[in-house]
Each structure stands twice: as structure tokens, then as C-alpha cells.
Motif scaffolding. Structure first.
Motif, mmCIF file in Angstrom:
data_model
loop_
_atom_site.group_PDB
_atom_site.id
_atom_site.type_symbol
_atom_site.label_atom_id
_atom_site.label_comp_id
_atom_site.label_asym_id
_atom_site.label_seq_id
_atom_site.Cartn_x
_atom_site.Cartn_y
_atom_site.Cartn_z
ATOM 1 N N ILE A 141 0.842 -1.201 0.000
ATOM 2 C CA ILE A 141 0.000 0.000 0.000
ATOM 3 C C ILE A 141 0.876 1.249 0.000
ATOM 4 C CG2 ILE A 141 -1.582 1.363 1.425
ATOM 5 C CD1 ILE A 141 -2.912 -1.293 2.241
ATOM 6 N N ILE A 142 1.931 1.248 0.821
ATOM 7 C CA ILE A 142 2.864 2.382 0.850
ATOM 8 C C ILE A 142 3.511 2.575 -0.514
ATOM 9 C CG2 ILE A 142 5.040 3.222 1.828
ATOM 10 C CD1 ILE A 142 4.233 1.748 4.442
ATOM 11 N N ILE A 143 3.930 1.476 -1.119
ATOM 12 C CA ILE A 143 4.548 1.536 -2.452
ATOM 13 C C ILE A 143 3.572 2.115 -3.468
ATOM 14 C CG2 ILE A 143 5.387 0.094 -4.361
ATOM 15 C CD1 ILE A 143 6.596 -1.752 -2.160
ATOM 16 N N LEU B 108 12.874 3.251 -8.672
ATOM 17 C CA LEU B 108 12.743 2.100 -7.781
ATOM 18 C C LEU B 108 11.870 2.540 -6.618
ATOM 19 C CD1 LEU B 108 13.406 -0.732 -6.718
ATOM 20 C CD2 LEU B 108 15.519 0.211 -5.736
ATOM 21 N N ILE B 109 10.717 1.882 -6.459
ATOM 22 C CA ILE B 109 9.761 2.282 -5.430
ATOM 23 C C ILE B 109 9.632 1.165 -4.406
ATOM 24 C CG2 ILE B 109 7.471 3.209 -4.983
ATOM 25 C CD1 ILE B 109 8.312 2.953 -8.573
ATOM 26 N N THR B 110 10.023 1.439 -3.163
ATOM 27 C CA THR B 110 9.887 0.492 -2.065
ATOM 28 C C THR B 110 9.110 1.165 -0.929
ATOM 29 O OG1 THR B 110 11.808 1.045 -0.681
ATOM 30 C CG2 THR B 110 12.228 -0.275 -2.655
ATOM 31 N N GLU B 111 8.849 0.409 0.138
ATOM 32 C CA GLU B 111 8.172 0.981 1.299
ATOM 33 C C GLU B 111 9.132 1.710 2.225
ATOM 34 O OE1 GLU B 111 9.503 -3.007 2.992
ATOM 35 O OE2 GLU B 111 9.082 -2.076 1.049
ATOM 36 N N LEU B 112 10.441 1.609 1.936
ATOM 37 C CA LEU B 112 11.452 2.218 2.793
ATOM 38 C C LEU B 112 11.607 3.712 2.525
ATOM 39 C CD1 LEU B 112 14.238 -0.497 2.402
ATOM 40 C CD2 LEU B 112 12.560 -0.320 4.242
ATOM 41 N N ASP B 113 12.185 4.411 3.494
ATOM 42 C CA ASP B 113 12.602 5.791 3.253
ATOM 43 C C ASP B 113 13.708 5.766 2.194
ATOM 44 O OD1 ASP B 113 14.499 8.167 3.718
ATOM 45 O OD2 ASP B 113 12.786 8.712 4.986
ATOM 46 N N PRO B 114 13.656 6.673 1.208
ATOM 47 C CA PRO B 114 14.678 6.664 0.149
ATOM 48 C C PRO B 114 16.112 6.763 0.668
ATOM 49 C CG PRO B 114 12.849 8.078 -0.467
ATOM 50 C CD PRO B 114 12.612 7.671 0.959
ATOM 51 N N GLN B 115 16.286 7.325 1.867
ATOM 52 C CA GLN B 115 17.624 7.463 2.452
ATOM 53 C C GLN B 115 18.036 6.253 3.292
ATOM 54 O OE1 GLN B 115 19.323 10.072 1.380
ATOM 55 N NE2 GLN B 115 17.440 10.644 0.280
ATOM 56 N N LEU C 35 1.783 1.532 -19.082
ATOM 57 C CA LEU C 35 1.827 0.091 -19.336
ATOM 58 C C LEU C 35 2.139 -0.610 -18.023
ATOM 59 C CD1 LEU C 35 2.088 -2.421 -21.253
ATOM 60 C CD2 LEU C 35 4.480 -1.742 -21.605
ATOM 61 N N THR C 36 1.343 -1.625 -17.664
ATOM 62 C CA THR C 36 1.595 -2.315 -16.402
ATOM 63 C C THR C 36 1.730 -3.820 -16.576
ATOM 64 O OG1 THR C 36 -0.597 -3.017 -15.577
ATOM 65 C CG2 THR C 36 -0.067 -0.670 -15.403
ATOM 66 N N GLY C 37 2.478 -4.401 -15.634
ATOM 67 C CA GLY C 37 2.514 -5.842 -15.486
ATOM 68 C C GLY C 37 1.388 -6.279 -14.577
ATOM 69 N N GLY C 38 1.539 -7.468 -13.972
ATOM 70 C CA GLY C 38 0.534 -7.965 -13.053
ATOM 71 C C GLY C 38 1.109 -8.107 -11.664
ATOM 72 N N GLY C 39 0.360 -8.786 -10.792
ATOM 73 C CA GLY C 39 0.836 -9.034 -9.443
ATOM 74 C C GLY C 39 0.165 -8.159 -8.407
ATOM 75 N N THR C 40 0.352 -8.520 -7.155
ATOM 76 C CA THR C 40 -0.359 -7.861 -6.064
ATOM 77 C C THR C 40 0.125 -6.439 -5.806
ATOM 78 O OG1 THR C 40 1.114 -9.007 -4.514
ATOM 79 C CG2 THR C 40 -1.038 -9.991 -4.915
ATOM 80 N N SER C 41 1.387 -6.141 -6.072
ATOM 81 C CA SER C 41 1.863 -4.762 -5.881
ATOM 82 C C SER C 41 1.168 -3.814 -6.857
ATOM 83 C CB SER C 41 3.382 -4.684 -6.071
ATOM 84 O OG SER C 41 4.058 -5.353 -5.028
ATOM 85 N N ILE C 42 1.010 -4.247 -8.098
ATOM 86 C CA ILE C 42 0.313 -3.428 -9.089
ATOM 87 C C ILE C 42 -1.164 -3.299 -8.735
ATOM 88 C CG2 ILE C 42 -0.313 -3.205 -11.519
ATOM 89 C CD1 ILE C 42 2.628 -2.754 -11.094
ATOM 90 N N ILE C 43 -1.768 -4.387 -8.269
ATOM 91 C CA ILE C 43 -3.173 -4.341 -7.859
ATOM 92 C C ILE C 43 -3.378 -3.333 -6.725
ATOM 93 C CG2 ILE C 43 -4.978 -5.638 -6.650
ATOM 94 C CD1 ILE C 43 -4.996 -6.456 -9.459
ATOM 95 N N GLU C 44 -2.494 -3.348 -5.737
ATOM 96 C CA GLU C 44 -2.615 -2.410 -4.620
ATOM 97 C C GLU C 44 -2.440 -0.970 -5.088
ATOM 98 O OE1 GLU C 44 -3.746 -3.060 -1.663
ATOM 99 O OE2 GLU C 44 -3.868 -5.188 -2.164
ATOM 100 N N LEU C 45 -1.571 -0.742 -6.053
ATOM 101 C CA LEU C 45 -1.428 0.589 -6.641
ATOM 102 C C LEU C 45 -2.723 1.030 -7.310
ATOM 103 C CD1 LEU C 45 -0.110 3.064 -8.090
ATOM 104 C CD2 LEU C 45 0.700 1.435 -9.820
ATOM 105 N N VAL C 46 -3.272 0.173 -8.146
ATOM 106 C CA VAL C 46 -4.475 0.527 -8.911
ATOM 107 C C VAL C 46 -5.636 0.847 -7.981
ATOM 108 C CG1 VAL C 46 -6.208 -0.358 -10.527
ATOM 109 C CG2 VAL C 46 -3.772 -0.736 -10.967
ATOM 110 N N LYS C 47 -5.744 0.125 -6.882
ATOM 111 C CA LYS C 47 -6.837 0.366 -5.939
ATOM 112 C C LYS C 47 -6.800 1.768 -5.341
ATOM 113 C CE LYS C 47 -7.655 -4.413 -4.474
ATOM 114 N NZ LYS C 47 -7.535 -5.397 -3.363
#
Length: 248
Positions: free
Chosen positions: A77-79, A226-233, A94-106
């Protein structure tokens, strides 16, 4: 390794990569094919994974996308929230699949006006909920393991697209080896997707950092975000600071 330890290892691989091949588990655990077959059967009977020909899938990789089954849901969700900042009105995405993309779309804004191409029927279904979003599902052979369309027909269609942004989940990302995967067909598909866009964003939970699989998809230099749930630093991301890569 005890059975309980094997089962724990198998579930970690499933949770990280959404799918696992029996042949890989045999090599990684140094056990027989019969042992892996029994392990997967037991885990399937417990409802912890979905056993398929040649391996197993995460329970979250089902068409229902039951929220309770999504691994690392809060991180995804953070991502998703971070990734939304890259998507603007009028864009072709253009998107791929998977749960990370699904959570983004929601989490997309209800007023978003954009065009989305996707290789995932499940992503297309989520995108169809937005009144101002045009959804184009790229058709081809449907992979039961990866739950996306693939094959020569899909790659030909991708060659005709020039998207503003490509968004992909990943099985693994490594500072030296870049993006990698285990499935040859999906590997070729991801390469074609990267060639069909101006910018690329990789959505990746931090547990997949530092992992390298056997098939190369792209070097870090060929990725824009590159998008993760972490702080970029975060120190965990320091090895990914290359000139062409922006960390969100």
C-alpha cells in the motif's frame, strides 16, 4: 533440514516471488523430487499455497485477490501511494501484473484521466472501475503461473506501444545484477515491456532487495524509478544509488 524448516523456507519463497518451481526447490533444498512433491501437497492441504503443475502459487495469486491473503500488504500500500506521484492525467501507462500493481491501482485518484495498457486481466478489472481511465488488455496466451498474457503475439503488440511509463513488480533486484527472474517466457515479456516505454518504475518490497535469480531482465541503468516501502535514504537502498535511478 527438518520438514518444518523446509516448509518455512518454501513459504518464504512463495511469499517473496508469488510462485515457485519444484525444480528450483529441489536444488535449493538439496532434496528429492518426491520430498518436494509431498511438502507442496501438505502445504496445499493446509491452505497455505496453491499447488500447480511444476510448482506452486501464492494464495494471493488467485482471481479473487482476497485482501487477507496478500503478503506484505501494508508495504505494498505504501509503495502504491508513492507510485501514484508518477502518474499524471493524459499519460499512457503500461503495467505488469501481481499484487503490488493491484494495490497501486486500488489507490488511483477517482478523477484520473489516462490510458492503461496491461498484460494482466486482474489489473484490467480493477482499472475498469475508474470512469475516466481507458483500459486496453493485451491479449495472448494466459500463464496460469504468472497470471498474465505472454507469447509472440503479446510481444508484437508491445512493439507498437510507446508508453509514457511502464510499471512492473519484480521477483528480485540486486545492486550488481539488476532485475532478474526465473521464467524464460516472462523474462522475454518484461524485456519487451521495458522497450515499449519512455520511463520505467519497479515496485519492490524491501524483502526482495539483494536477491539475484538466474535470468537477467535489465541492469539498474535501464530503470528510472525504484519504489519500495522504505525511506529513500535508508541504508538498505544505498547500493542502488546509480545516476540514472531515482529512489522513491
Amino acid at each position: 533440514m527438518l520438514k518444518k524448516e523446509r516448509h518455512g523456507f518454501i513459504m518464504r519463497q512463495i511469499n517473496l516471488h508469488n510462485r515457485v518451481l519444484s525444480s528450483d526447490l529441489i536444488d535449493l533444498l538439496n532434496v528429492s523430487e518426491d520430498t518436494i512433491r509431498r511438502d507442496l501437497q501438505e502445504l496445499s492441504e493446509k491452505g497455505q499455497l496453491s499447488k500447480v503443475h511444476g510448482g506452486a502459487l501464492s494464495k494471493s495469486y488467485q482471481s479473487s485477490f482476497d485482501d487477507s491473503e496478500v503478503y506484505a500488504k501494508e508495504a505494498k500500500i505504501i509503495i502504491g501511494r508513492k507510485t501514484i506521484s508518477l502518474i499524471k492525467d493524459g499519460m499512457v501507462v503500461l503495467t505488469g501484473g501481481g499484487t503490488s500493481i493491484i494495490e497501486l491501482v486500488k489507490q488511483l485518484p477517482e478523477t484520473l484521466n489516462a490510458t492503461f495498457f496491461t498484460i494482466s486481466p486482474f489489473v484490467a478489472i480493477e482499472l475498469a472501475k475508474y470512469p475516466k481511465v481507458e483500459v486496453i488488455l493485451i491479449g495472448g496466451i494466459f500463464s496460469k503461473n504468472s497470471q498474465v498474457t505472454y507469447g509472440g503475439h503479446v510481444i508484437n503488440q508491445l512493439s507498437e506501444i510507446n508508453a509514457d511509463l511502464c510499471l512492473l513488480g519484480t521477483s528480485a533486484i540486486h545492486p550488481q545484477d539488476g532485475l532478474t527472474d526465473t521464467d524464460w517466457e516472462i523474462n522475454q515479456l518484461k524485456k519487451a515491456m521495458l522497450n515499449s516505454c519512455k520511463k520505467t518504475g519497479i515496485l519492490c518490497i524491501s524483502e526482495k532487495l539483494g536477491i539475484s535469480l538466474r535470468l537477467k531482465v535489465a541492469a539498474l541503468e535501464n530503470i528510472d524509478y525504484l519504489i519500495t516501502e522504505l525511506d529513500p535514504q535508508s541504508p538498505e537502498l544505498s547500493a542502488y544509488n546509480v545516476n540514472t535511478l531515482q529512489i522513491l
